[in-house]
Design a protein around this motif. Sequence first.
Motif, short mmCIF file in Angstrom:
data_model
loop_
_atom_site.label_atom_id
_atom_site.label_comp_id
_atom_site.label_asym_id
_atom_site.label_seq_id
_atom_site.Cartn_x
_atom_site.Cartn_y
_atom_site.Cartn_z
N ILE A 15 21.61 61.25 122.06
CA ILE A 15 22.84 60.24 122.58
C ILE A 15 22.81 59.45 121.24
O ILE A 15 23.89 58.95 120.79
CB ILE A 15 22.81 59.59 123.84
CG1 ILE A 15 23.04 60.92 124.98
CG2 ILE A 15 23.79 58.63 123.94
CD1 ILE A 15 22.78 60.31 126.32
N LEU A 19 26.01 58.60 118.97
CA LEU A 19 26.51 57.09 118.77
C LEU A 19 26.54 56.61 117.24
O LEU A 19 27.53 55.97 116.67
CB LEU A 19 25.80 56.24 119.78
CG LEU A 19 25.69 56.55 121.03
CD1 LEU A 19 24.86 55.58 122.21
CD2 LEU A 19 27.46 56.50 121.69
N ASN A 25 29.70 52.53 120.65
CA ASN A 25 28.84 52.05 121.67
C ASN A 25 29.08 53.04 123.04
O ASN A 25 29.98 53.69 123.28
CB ASN A 25 28.59 50.89 122.04
CG ASN A 25 30.07 50.02 122.62
OD1 ASN A 25 30.71 50.93 123.34
ND2 ASN A 25 30.49 49.08 121.74
N ARG A 26 28.23 52.82 124.08
CA ARG A 26 28.44 53.43 125.17
C ARG A 26 29.55 53.59 125.95
O ARG A 26 29.97 54.29 126.77
CB ARG A 26 27.09 53.46 126.11
CG ARG A 26 25.78 54.04 125.41
CD ARG A 26 24.52 53.59 126.39
NE ARG A 26 23.39 54.25 126.04
CZ ARG A 26 22.83 55.51 126.15
NH1 ARG A 26 23.57 56.21 126.94
NH2 ARG A 26 21.57 55.62 125.92
N ILE A 31 29.84 60.91 128.05
CA ILE A 31 28.83 62.00 127.47
C ILE A 31 28.61 63.10 128.51
O ILE A 31 28.36 62.85 129.78
CB ILE A 31 27.56 60.96 127.65
CG1 ILE A 31 27.61 59.82 126.55
CG2 ILE A 31 26.20 61.73 127.17
CD1 ILE A 31 26.74 58.79 126.49
N THR A 67 30.37 49.67 133.07
CA THR A 67 29.38 50.16 132.06
C THR A 67 28.06 48.72 131.87
O THR A 67 26.92 49.08 131.99
CB THR A 67 29.64 50.70 130.66
OG1 THR A 67 30.56 51.73 130.80
CG2 THR A 67 28.41 51.12 129.96
N ASN A 84 24.98 56.91 131.46
CA ASN A 84 25.83 57.73 130.83
C ASN A 84 27.11 57.67 131.35
O ASN A 84 27.41 57.77 132.55
CB ASN A 84 25.58 59.20 130.87
CG ASN A 84 24.23 59.19 129.71
OD1 ASN A 84 23.84 58.65 128.93
ND2 ASN A 84 23.38 60.24 130.05
#
Length: 212
Positions: A15, A19, A25-26, A31, A67, A84
């Motif tokens: 991951i 990225l 970013n997440r 994902i 998140t 995720n």
Amino acid sequence: MRRIETSGKTVEEAIEIGLNELDVNRTEVEIEVVSKGKTGILGIRSESAKVILTVLEKPTDLVKVATETLQKLIARMDVSVFVNLINAHNEDVGGPSFDIDGEDAGLLIGRKGQTLRSLQFIAAMISSSKLDEQVRIDLDVAGYKSRRYDSLANLAFKIAEQVVDTGNSITLEPMPPNERRIIHVTLADDERVSSVSSGRGDSRKVTIDLAE
């Protein structure tokens, strides 16, 4: 839509590689874990972990807030896991879906998923407060909920056959709303039986009986 598949020794490493390559970013990607990989013995027959990262065109405020809220909650719990984003908008839920995985993921499930449900409730409550509106999120831990739902669906089919064979109704153990829903949905198209919930609060149960 930008999409990339990456590999690494672990899911988290794969991951992070993705990225970095996408420079996001997440909160900006969905994902999908394709494979968690295998360690192997002395490196023999080991397999890399593989993930697919899909960049969101425009992450919603809810995705960003949820998140960040989950990440902060996890940080305070001092466990080795990662969050995720699986689906930015799950239509069945009416909000984003997340999966938490990692070395200590099992600690966040709890007995019959109680810890998982509590974490989901708290994250949704905090997110609602920050956005000043009622929001919903779906949270899973290491695929526990998916496995549980499959198990409940199989149980529903099995119990339905017993009810048809014996002619006697069967009442299942108490279940939370999301699990009772799986039983009802699974048997919705079976014209031979009916399912109904009864009881109050955490004691509500599903009874499967012959259809009238």
